[in-house]
Write an enzyme that holds these catalytic residues in place. Structure first.
Site, short mmCIF file in Angstrom:
data_model
loop_
_atom_site.label_atom_id
_atom_site.label_comp_id
_atom_site.label_asym_id
_atom_site.label_seq_id
_atom_site.Cartn_x
_atom_site.Cartn_y
_atom_site.Cartn_z
N LYS A 110 -10.08 -11.92 -12.16
CA LYS A 110 -9.14 -11.31 -11.24
C LYS A 110 -8.00 -12.28 -10.96
CE LYS A 110 -11.89 -12.60 -7.17
NZ LYS A 110 -12.75 -12.13 -6.08
N HIS A 111 -6.80 -11.79 -10.62
CA HIS A 111 -6.41 -10.41 -10.34
C HIS A 111 -5.37 -10.02 -11.38
CE1 HIS A 111 -7.73 -12.29 -6.54
NE2 HIS A 111 -8.21 -11.09 -6.22
N HIS B 65 -3.54 -7.80 0.79
CA HIS B 65 -4.36 -7.22 1.86
C HIS B 65 -3.47 -6.66 2.97
CE1 HIS B 65 -7.21 -10.07 -0.02
NE2 HIS B 65 -8.15 -9.23 0.40
N ASP C 262 -18.07 -11.31 -2.98
CA ASP C 262 -17.06 -12.31 -3.30
C ASP C 262 -17.62 -13.67 -2.90
OD1 ASP C 262 -14.83 -10.75 -4.30
OD2 ASP C 262 -14.59 -9.97 -2.27
N ASP D 74 -9.29 -3.11 -7.10
CA ASP D 74 -9.40 -3.91 -5.89
C ASP D 74 -9.59 -2.93 -4.73
OD1 ASP D 74 -9.53 -6.14 -4.28
OD2 ASP D 74 -7.66 -7.01 -4.97
N ARG E 18 -19.25 -15.94 0.87
CA ARG E 18 -19.73 -15.09 1.97
C ARG E 18 -21.02 -15.60 2.60
NH1 ARG E 18 -14.80 -13.35 2.38
NH2 ARG E 18 -14.22 -11.64 0.99
N ARG F 18 -7.93 -21.15 -4.55
CA ARG F 18 -8.91 -20.30 -5.24
C ARG F 18 -8.67 -20.33 -6.75
NH1 ARG F 18 -8.05 -14.58 -2.66
NH2 ARG F 18 -9.80 -14.02 -4.02
#
Length: 347
Positions: free
Chosen positions: A167-168, A180, A63, A250, A71, A137
């Site tokens: 996504k998503h 999450h 990601d 996911d 990352r 995002r």
């Protein structure tokens, strides 16, 4: 050679014996990397090489959208959050679309130069200022602006040689809960969703190589979360929209996936709904449960996985000589130039 249908993770900056054993399992076809797997570019290249030695056909993902979700930092360009382009886009659309296209190329080129196949990008969610986990995002709170900006970003990714993942699906921007941590529920009708959240997915379908569904329940459409729903994935995405590309689940460790049961049941539900590959992250016991279960079931690999592998690669030394890379890291607003390590090997 066809790859397995499970994407797993590893714990550190080098492979352990158990990591290598898991990566060699015939049901493992993918690896997702996180910030914990990164110290510097040289170390990351060595890790990628070690992974390839364990499993030459594995799909390596990360990601690396930009902004909060990037990352790898040191020695990589700092990619801005996608919504940061919106004010300039509304003032000067064409120049901004060209910049966003360049940013898509830059992000993809640096990952490909490291040996990584894909970033799970772009976010096609419409930011309705409800969902903090999406927020900046997303490119915009307006569906047609998302279409234009994300389309430019994906053109840049394709120019670099990287497949795209939207996504998503069908949209995470209109719920307050973070999937999450909780099971988000969106009470809107399908017609409301289709007129708003689905617009970017529909209009950008020709540029989409893959889709990742949301762990969200839309009870007026289906009682199951989207990633476990044959209605959403089989009927809406495949049949009605005509999507023929890859579908990634996911992460099955997320709270939004728990309703399907244990890890084996979650994997069965996702694959049964139409996913080509399931992600099991941050739970090694869960990863083993899934791969052993699917091995016992003799689960067949998906032929679509190969389409997501890198389409071209330029090594870092060559990338740094490209005028496009040099221009972007030195002059594009919002892009910080990466620090270059002395004596860095080309791999």
């Amino acid at each position: 050679m066809s790859a397995g249908v499970v994407m797993v993770d590893v714990a550190g900056t080098a492979l352990s014996a158990e990591d290598a054993e898991l990566l060699r399992h015939p049901q493992v076809g993918g690896l997702i990397l996180f910030s914990r797997n990164f110290e510097n570019l040289t170390q990351l290249q060595a890790l990628v090489q070690a992974v390839r030695e364990c499993s030459p056909d594995i799909l390596i993902a990360v990601d690396h959208e930009g902004g909060r979700v990037q990352r790898f930092r040191t020695e990589f360009s700092a990619i801005p959050a996608m919504q940061s382009f919106l004010p300039d886009f509304r003032k000067n659309p064409q120049a901004t679309l060209s910049a966003v296209r360049d940013v898509g190329w830059l992000m993809a080129s640096e990952l490909l130069a490291t040996g990584i196949d894909i970033s799970f990008a772009p976010v096609l969610d419409v930011d309705d200022h409800h969902c903090k986990v999406i927020a900046d995002r997303a490119f915009s709170p307006e569906p047609l602006e998302v279409v234009q900006l994300a389309g430019a970003f994906m053109r840049g990714m394709h120019e670099a040689g990287m497949a795209t993942t939207g996504k998503h699906f069908p949209g995470h921007g209109s719920v307050t809960g973070d999937s999450h941590l909780v099971q988000p529920v969106d009470e809107r009708s399908f017609d409301e969703i289709a007129a708003h959240d689905l617009v970017p997915f529909k209009q950008l379908l020709p540029q989409l190589d893959a889709v990742m569904p949301a762990h969200i329940v839309f009870p007026q459409v289906d009682a199951r979360p989207v990633g476990f729903s044959a209605h959403w994935l089989g009927r809406c995405l495949r049949q009605d929209m005509g999507f023929e590309g890859m579908i990634f689940s996911d992460d099955l460790s997320m709270a939004g996936a728990h309703s399907a049961g244990d890890y084996a049941a979650r994997a069965d539900a996702a694959l049964g709904a139409g996913c080509d590959m399931v992600l099991v992250c941050n739970d090694r016991a869960g990863s083993w449960q899934v791969v052993k279960h699917l091995e016992a079931c003799a689960t067949a690999p998906s032929v679509r996985i190969a389409s997501m592998r890198m389409r071209r690669r330029v090594h870092w030394d060559d990338l740094r000589q490209m005028s496009r890379w040099q221009h972007l890291v030195s002059g594009l607003p919002g892009i910080d130039a990466p620090a270059v390590a002395v004596g860095e090997p080309q791999q």
